[in-house]
Motif scaffolding. Structure first.
Motif, mmCIF file in Angstrom:
data_model
loop_
_atom_site.group_PDB
_atom_site.id
_atom_site.type_symbol
_atom_site.label_atom_id
_atom_site.label_comp_id
_atom_site.label_asym_id
_atom_site.label_seq_id
_atom_site.Cartn_x
_atom_site.Cartn_y
_atom_site.Cartn_z
ATOM 1 N N UNK A 13 31.886 5.630 1.836
ATOM 2 C CA UNK A 13 31.787 4.363 2.550
ATOM 3 C C UNK A 13 32.950 3.463 2.170
ATOM 4 N N UNK A 14 33.399 2.672 3.149
ATOM 5 C CA UNK A 14 34.452 1.683 2.904
ATOM 6 C C UNK A 14 34.077 0.389 3.620
ATOM 7 N N UNK A 15 34.820 -0.681 3.335
ATOM 8 C CA UNK A 15 34.647 -1.945 4.046
ATOM 9 C C UNK A 15 35.870 -2.187 4.928
ATOM 10 N N UNK A 16 35.621 -2.438 6.205
ATOM 11 C CA UNK A 16 36.683 -2.789 7.149
ATOM 12 C C UNK A 16 36.505 -4.236 7.567
ATOM 13 N N UNK A 17 37.604 -4.882 7.995
ATOM 14 C CA UNK A 17 37.476 -6.239 8.532
ATOM 15 C C UNK A 17 38.217 -6.350 9.858
ATOM 16 N N UNK A 18 37.939 -7.411 10.591
ATOM 17 C CA UNK A 18 38.465 -7.583 11.946
ATOM 18 C C UNK A 18 39.986 -7.697 11.980
ATOM 19 N N UNK A 65 44.148 -13.061 14.741
ATOM 20 C CA UNK A 65 44.036 -13.072 13.286
ATOM 21 C C UNK A 65 43.085 -14.185 12.863
ATOM 22 N N UNK A 66 42.122 -13.842 12.030
ATOM 23 C CA UNK A 66 41.109 -14.811 11.628
ATOM 24 C C UNK A 66 41.243 -15.168 10.152
ATOM 25 N N UNK A 67 41.041 -16.461 9.858
ATOM 26 C CA UNK A 67 41.105 -16.913 8.464
ATOM 27 C C UNK A 67 39.979 -16.291 7.645
ATOM 28 N N UNK A 68 38.820 -16.146 8.291
ATOM 29 C CA UNK A 68 37.673 -15.508 7.642
ATOM 30 C C UNK A 68 37.224 -14.336 8.515
ATOM 31 N N UNK A 69 37.887 -13.198 8.387
ATOM 32 C CA UNK A 69 37.582 -12.050 9.249
ATOM 33 C C UNK A 69 36.183 -11.489 9.022
ATOM 34 N N UNK A 70 35.618 -10.932 10.106
ATOM 35 C CA UNK A 70 34.318 -10.276 10.009
ATOM 36 C C UNK A 70 34.477 -8.959 9.261
ATOM 37 N N UNK A 71 33.455 -8.597 8.501
ATOM 38 C CA UNK A 71 33.497 -7.347 7.757
ATOM 39 C C UNK A 71 32.415 -6.387 8.211
ATOM 40 N N UNK A 72 32.627 -5.105 7.937
ATOM 41 C CA UNK A 72 31.649 -4.086 8.323
ATOM 42 C C UNK A 72 31.775 -2.887 7.389
ATOM 43 N N UNK A 73 30.638 -2.402 6.915
ATOM 44 C CA UNK A 73 30.626 -1.200 6.083
ATOM 45 C C UNK A 73 30.647 0.027 6.988
ATOM 46 N N UNK A 74 31.559 0.949 6.690
ATOM 47 C CA UNK A 74 31.758 2.124 7.540
ATOM 48 C C UNK A 74 31.639 3.389 6.698
ATOM 49 N N UNK A 75 30.898 4.354 7.217
ATOM 50 C CA UNK A 75 30.724 5.623 6.516
ATOM 51 C C UNK A 75 31.397 6.770 7.244
ATOM 52 N N UNK A 76 31.861 7.756 6.481
ATOM 53 C CA UNK A 76 32.492 8.931 7.066
ATOM 54 C C UNK A 76 32.675 10.013 6.011
ATOM 55 N N UNK A 77 33.639 10.925 6.291
ATOM 56 C CA UNK A 77 33.904 12.018 5.352
ATOM 57 C C UNK A 77 35.289 11.864 4.745
#
Length: 341
Positions: A226-231, A205-217
């Motif tokens: 599109x949504x934003x996911x984090x670690x 678990x991270x205090x400042x998690x990495x984020x990533x934009x993810x695309x799908x259907x």
């Protein structure tokens, strides 16, 4: 040849082949139209008459014909137009049966190999790590492949005990896909899932998690979304899979003889496989097992490098990758008879 990747090592040249374990089949004329990287490029983009097949599933042959095509492709691409049939040694998971071993050997011979030898992934990984496998002290090896995990203790040139389970990197992928579908009502593809795992997956678990934009259907509307996911979310998704791996590790440790257990307290374990590179995995594993855990130098190719090192010992291995002590015992017996005379 694994569930996700096929890797080939040629003596004197090193790793000469490293491509996806996948073939593309045209159902209309029942022909293989692409193999390896060319086939993977079609993932999610194939017409209705073309299907992508994984010859290896969970560490064993799932489609014999496709496996034969893949092996033939590897040999042809690696050796070119050489008319000499090569000897081959393949690493196999600890859990596969004798029938599955024979199927793999036959597929390799049909593809053009002369002699085929098999070696347990645990022992191959020990070679790849650089462990002196003749050392009488025990060493634990944890190999986390895409389709299976092989766990074992090596001592005196043998796998003393091992356990293999059909759980691995692809289980992480399925867990991530399910998490995204359940929480965000979003369907994502295989390529996107793998990218998520490689980019932001973490087992801490991270205090400042990495984020990533993810695309799908979108599940609800069927439209691109599109949504934003984090670690931290990915940690939540894959934690149950990790817990299952830990469960099988603890079972193996509970069956380890006391002397070998004492060795493991001091020497710990090595972890290999592409999924072993997920940040936080080594630390989490060490905390759960209570022994030191180290990541192999080349976790993604450690097993194939070890398999290559085992080639020079091929004459001392039978077709299952176990040390052929019969020759040694026989020679010692003859010496004893001569000494008595």
């Amino acid at each position: 040849m694994g569930t996700s990747k096929a890797v080939a090592y040629l003596k004197g040249r090193g790793i000469i082949f490293h491509e996806p374990s996948v073939v593309a089949l045209d159902y209309y004329n029942e022909k293989i139209i692409a193999v390896g990287e060319e086939a993977e490029a079609l993932l999610g983009r194939t017409p209705g008459n073309v299907s992508l097949i994984k010859p290896i599933e969970e560490g064993v042959i799932a489609n014999f014909e496709a496996a034969e095509h893949l092996l033939h492709y590897i040999l042809k691409k690696s050796l070119g137009r050489s008319i000499i049939k090569p000897n081959a040694i393949l690493s196999v998971p600890s859990h596969i049966t004798q029938v599955q071993k024979r199927a793999l050997m036959q597929a390799c011979k049909n593809a053009g190999a002369y002699k085929v030898f098999l070696i347990d992934e645990v022992l191959a990984s020990a070679f790849g790590i650089g462990i002196d496998i003749k050392d009488p002290l025990g060493q634990m090896i944890i190999d986390i492949g895409a389709g299976s995990v092989s766990i074992g203790v090596v001592a005196k040139g043998q796998v003393v005990l091992s356990v293999g389970r059909r759980i691995g990197g692809e289980n992480f992928n399925r867990a991530i896909k399910k998490f995204v579908a359940d929480k965000y009502d979003l369907f994502i593809g295989e390529e996107t899932t793998e990218k998520i795992k490689r980019t932001i997956a973490s087992l801490s678990k991270e205090a400042e998690p990495k984020g990533m934009e993810v695309g799908g259907r979108s599940k609800l509307y069927g439209l691109p979304t599109k949504i934003m996911l984090n670690s931290n979310e990915i940690f939540e998704a894959i934690a149950p899979v990790v817990e299952e791996i830990f469960y099988h590790l603890k079972i193996l440790l509970s069956k380890t003889p006391p002397e070998l257990s004492a060795d493991l307290v001091n020497r710990g374990a090595y972890i290999t496989g592409s999924s072993a590179q997920i940040p936080g995995f080594v630390e989490l594993l060490s905390n759960h097992l209570g022994i030191p855990v180290s990541l192999a130098e080349y976790p993604g190719t450690c097993t194939v490098r070890g398999t290559a090192k085992a080639m020079q010992w091929m004459e001392d291995y039978d077709s299952e990758g176990k040390k052929d002590y019969a020759k040694r015992d026989h020679s010692l017996e003859k010496k004893e008879i001569l000494r008595k005379r």
